[in-house]
Design a protein around this motif. Structure first.
Motif, PDB file in Angstrom:
ATOM      1  N   PRO A   4      68.098  42.906  70.227  1.00  0.00           N
ATOM      2  CA  PRO A   4      66.746  42.734  69.659  1.00  0.00           C
ATOM      3  C   PRO A   4      66.050  41.473  70.156  1.00  0.00           C
ATOM      4  CG  PRO A   4      68.306  43.382  67.958  1.00  0.00           C
ATOM      5  CD  PRO A   4      69.113  43.034  69.161  1.00  0.00           C
ATOM      6  N   GLN A   5      66.765  40.343  70.225  1.00  0.00           N
ATOM      7  CA  GLN A   5      66.147  39.096  70.678  1.00  0.00           C
ATOM      8  C   GLN A   5      65.758  39.181  72.156  1.00  0.00           C
ATOM      9  OE1 GLN A   5      68.913  39.441  68.960  1.00  0.00           O
ATOM     10  NE2 GLN A   5      69.231  37.777  67.460  1.00  0.00           N
ATOM     11  N   ASP A  10      65.135  41.899  73.825  1.00  0.00           N
ATOM     12  CA  ASP A  10      64.017  42.823  73.937  1.00  0.00           C
ATOM     13  C   ASP A  10      62.705  42.132  73.577  1.00  0.00           C
ATOM     14  OD1 ASP A  10      63.097  45.709  74.210  1.00  0.00           O
ATOM     15  OD2 ASP A  10      62.343  45.199  72.214  1.00  0.00           O
ATOM     16  N   SER A  11      62.725  41.304  72.545  1.00  0.00           N
ATOM     17  CA  SER A  11      61.521  40.591  72.126  1.00  0.00           C
ATOM     18  C   SER A  11      61.073  39.602  73.193  1.00  0.00           C
ATOM     19  CB  SER A  11      61.783  39.865  70.802  1.00  0.00           C
ATOM     20  OG  SER A  11      60.668  39.088  70.426  1.00  0.00           O
ATOM     21  N   GLU A  12      62.026  38.842  73.767  1.00  0.00           N
ATOM     22  CA  GLU A  12      61.680  37.865  74.805  1.00  0.00           C
ATOM     23  C   GLU A  12      61.128  38.557  76.057  1.00  0.00           C
ATOM     24  OE1 GLU A  12      65.172  35.613  75.493  1.00  0.00           O
ATOM     25  OE2 GLU A  12      65.173  34.647  73.526  1.00  0.00           O
ATOM     26  N   ARG A  17      59.671  41.492  76.118  1.00  0.00           N
ATOM     27  CA  ARG A  17      58.372  42.059  75.781  1.00  0.00           C
ATOM     28  C   ARG A  17      57.269  41.005  75.938  1.00  0.00           C
ATOM     29  NH1 ARG A  17      59.626  43.940  71.313  1.00  0.00           N
ATOM     30  NH2 ARG A  17      59.893  46.124  71.900  1.00  0.00           N
TER      31      ARG A  17
END
Length: 692
Positions: A331-332, A334-336, A338
């Motif tokens: 998740p982290q 993927d967020s970075e 994105r």
């Protein structure tokens, strides 16, 4: 998380261009001829509208005005250019419409235009000639027929065709001339592109050679601080941007500038008055190009910045995907990603806005300019100041003027890319961390005895972190010295400074009483050769890997392979010595690589050998083969053996026990075991790990 990024993309940099031109200098003939063909090609393209203008004015439409001979002097005073351009036929004078039009036209613009047709080229009979002579306002003199346009159009079609044979022939001649110009433009364009591309390829070849040679001769301290991928990029893709500068930018910009300047000159030559109207288009074009250049540069910088960031992030996290999954960081991550991907999207959209606005605005200016020329040109033509052919040529030339402007968008991007690539290339060329290779002493390899001496040698890979702290020992010719100690004690470093892969900081290392820094580096490395911990072969045949440029027959190669017990598995290969070594040497086991490295060393025949972890990561069955091979290699040579497996160096003439960059103990195996020192401790630890 911080990622290294490429330097900010520059615009035009005269300093970099000057350095590129120094590489171009040897190929100035190619570049000069390429420039010549650019001028020929551009001149031909500018000549095409002029040919059309001449065809229209001289052959397609009537272009003469009739005047009274008594007023001839007044007409010449009106436009001195008419002197020599007029023709007298019968009782009237005839003047070119484009020059004398205003003199003859009324305020309504009505005037009779005349055809002047040579009768000697017309296939007409006496009856037809007599009929023509009886027509009103028609004169025939000296074989030339002067007939008003209105009367001519009412003639029989076959008669009109016969009368205009000269014009038909003129159109045919101009069409052939037009075709000849097209062929000349095609040939000149081909030669210009080929010669400029050839010059670019030669410049790339020289730059790559300089970069490769410069990089290969840098010391290991510099090279280990560099990312291999970046070095490869400098020698390959960054150099390629310089080729693009030649093939896609330099020639195109020169051609575009010559075309734009040539168009303006041609416009004034055709008609100065209408040429002045054309000057109105220049200020908005120049302002637009300046604005676009700045906007495009800023947009391109943002795109390159975030492309670099995204690529670095992808590369790092794909290589470490197992770690990401193990710690449940999807998740982290993927967020970075994105966030970076959004920034790249915004940068690309910003660049898209710049380009999508620029081209339509250029098209608008081009269309407006054509409309302006048509309006003013038509008005000027109706007043008799310009001919129809000139107006057509003007419209064609204005369209040609805007084609280079439309190409500027791509050229700005390529210039910035080329400047950035060139800057990185020359930055690497400017790095000066080369080893001193020449030496000050003549040194013949055959005279080497092999005596080595270390005197208080100090060395550090990083400032204030000494690895060797005053190492001192000596080695007699033919003696076998073993180096043991904990990891980080300096064993491999001794091998590196002895072969001058790294330059030691202080102290003295001598070979046969001569400082190794005074020995030419090529000679030293042919005398002292290591078998290093990281075994590797090049992606080429086994034979080439063994010979490395030396001349040996297959029989001699196999004899050496048999000495190190590697001949059998090489013969078992489908292609024997011609077998290609896979990348990363994946088609050979670690033990086989070790034996092949021994064979390679025997072929090179050094006087001093260094075995660095020669039996590391080797299974027990293979170890016996390697031990036999090592015995053959070290026989008659001064040898330094570095090993963690202490059982492999029991027969060494002397063992040096290193601890924290210093020699803590020295002696034979038996002498060291009789002491309650570090060597005995190492033996006991290794013995206990083996389950003894």
């Amino acid at each position: 998380m911080i990622h290294s990024e490429e330097p900010v993309i520059k615009g035009y940099d005269p300093r970099i261009v000057g350095r590129i031109l120094r590489y171009v200098k040897p190929y100035w003939v190619l570049v000069t001829f390429s420039m010549l063909f650019i001028l020929i090609s551009t001149g031909g393209q500018l000549l095409l509208p002029v040919v059309i203008q001449r065809a229209v004015d001289e052959n397609l439409r009537p272009a003469w005005l009739a005047g009274d001979p008594e007023r001839h002097e007044e007409v010449l005073a009106f436009d001195p250019r008419l002197d020599g351009e007029y023709r007298q036929i019968g009782s009237r004078m005839y003047y070119p419409e484009s020059m004398a039009g205003p003199w003859f036209r009324s305020e309504t613009g009505n005037v009779d235009l005349f055809f002047l047709l040579p009768l000697d080229q017309a296939d007409i009979g006496a009856e037809e000639r007599s009929e023509l002579e009886n027509l009103p306002a028609v004169e025939i003199a000296d074989g030339v027929l002067a007939i008003p346009e209105a009367l001519f159009r009412n003639l029989d079609d076959s008669l009109k065709t016969s009368l205009r044979q000269a014009d038909i022939q003129g159109i045919g001649d101009k069409a052939l001339f037009y075709l000849g110009i097209l062929v000349a433009v095609l040939i000149a364009s081909f030669l210009q592109i080929f010669l400029m591309a050839l010059a670019g390829q030669n410049v790339m070849k020289d730059l790559r050679m300089d970069l490769y040679s410069r990089t290969m001769n840098q010391n290991l301290k510099f090279l280990q601080d560099q990312q291999v991928g970046k070095l490869v990029t400098r020698v390959s893709s960054d150099v390629e941007t310089i080729n693009e500068l030649f093939t896609d930018v330099l020639s195109a910009i020169i051609s575009d500038v010559v075309m734009m300047a040539g168009v303006m000159v041609t416009l004034f030559v055709l008609n100065p008055r209408l040429g002045l109207y054309s000057l109105v288009i220049l200020p908005p074009v120049l302002i637009l190009m300046v604005i676009f250049r700045r906007r495009a540069r800023d947009a391109y910088r943002q795109v390159r910045k975030w492309v670099s960031s995204v690529n670095a992030y992808i590369s790092e996290h794909l290589s470490g995907v197992a770690l990401v999954q193990a710690f449940v960081r999807e998740p982290q991550v993927d967020s970075e990603f994105r966030f970076r991907n959004k920034k790249l999207y915004q940068a690309n959209v910003g660049e898209l806005y710049v380009f999508t606005i620029f081209r339509p605005v250029v098209d608008l200016l081009a269309t407006a300019s054509v409309a302006m020329i048509m309006y003013f040109g038509a008005a000027t033509m109706l007043r008799g100041l310009v001919s129809l052919g000139v107006l057509i040529a003007f419209i064609n030339l204005i369209q040609r003027f805007y084609r280079p402007v439309q190409d500027m968008a791509e050229k700005f991007t390529l210039i910035q890319s080329a400047m950035a690539g060139s800057e990185r290339v020359f930055a690497l060329l400017d790095e000066d961390h080369q080893e001193e290779r020449r030496g000050t002493r003549e040194f013949l390899r055959e005279d080497v005895r092999g005596a080595l001496r270390f005197e208080n040698v100090r060395f550090s890979y990083k400032t204030d972190e000494e690895v060797l702290r005053g190492i001192s020992f000596s080695c007699e010719p033919g003696e076998r010295i073993a180096l043991v100690g904990y990891t980080g004690s300096g064993k491999t470093t001794i091998a590196n400074v002895l072969s001058r892969l790294w330059e030691y900081d202080d102290g003295l290392i001598s070979l046969d009483g001569i400082n190794i820094k005074d020995i030419p580096l090529d000679s030293l490395r042919s005398i002292i050769q290591p078998i290093q911990q990281d075994l590797s072969l090049f992606h080429m045949s086994v034979r080439d890997n063994l010979l490395l440029g030396r001349e040996y027959g297959d029989e001699d190669i196999y004899r050496i392979l048999d000495q190190v017990e590697a001949g059998d598995f090489i013969r078992a290969l489908p292609e024997g010595l011609d077998t290609i070594v896979a990348e990363n040497s994946d088609n050979f086991s670690t033990g086989q690589l070790q034996l092949l490295s021994f064979a390679r060393l025997l072929i090179q025949d050094p006087r001093i050998v260094i075995m660095d972890e020669a039996t590391a990561n080797i299974d027990t069955d293979t170890e016996s083969k390697i031990q036999h091979a090592m015995e053959r290699i070290m026989q008659g040579r001064t040898s330094i053996v570095i090993a963690h497996r202490l059982s492999t160096i029991k027969d060494a003439d002397r063992i040096l026990v290193l601890n924290k960059g210093q020699v803590e103990e020295s002696g034979t195996h038996e002498e060291l075991m009789s002491r309650a020192g570090l060597y005995r401790t190492l033996q006991e630890i290794q013995f206990s790990r083996l389950g003894g």
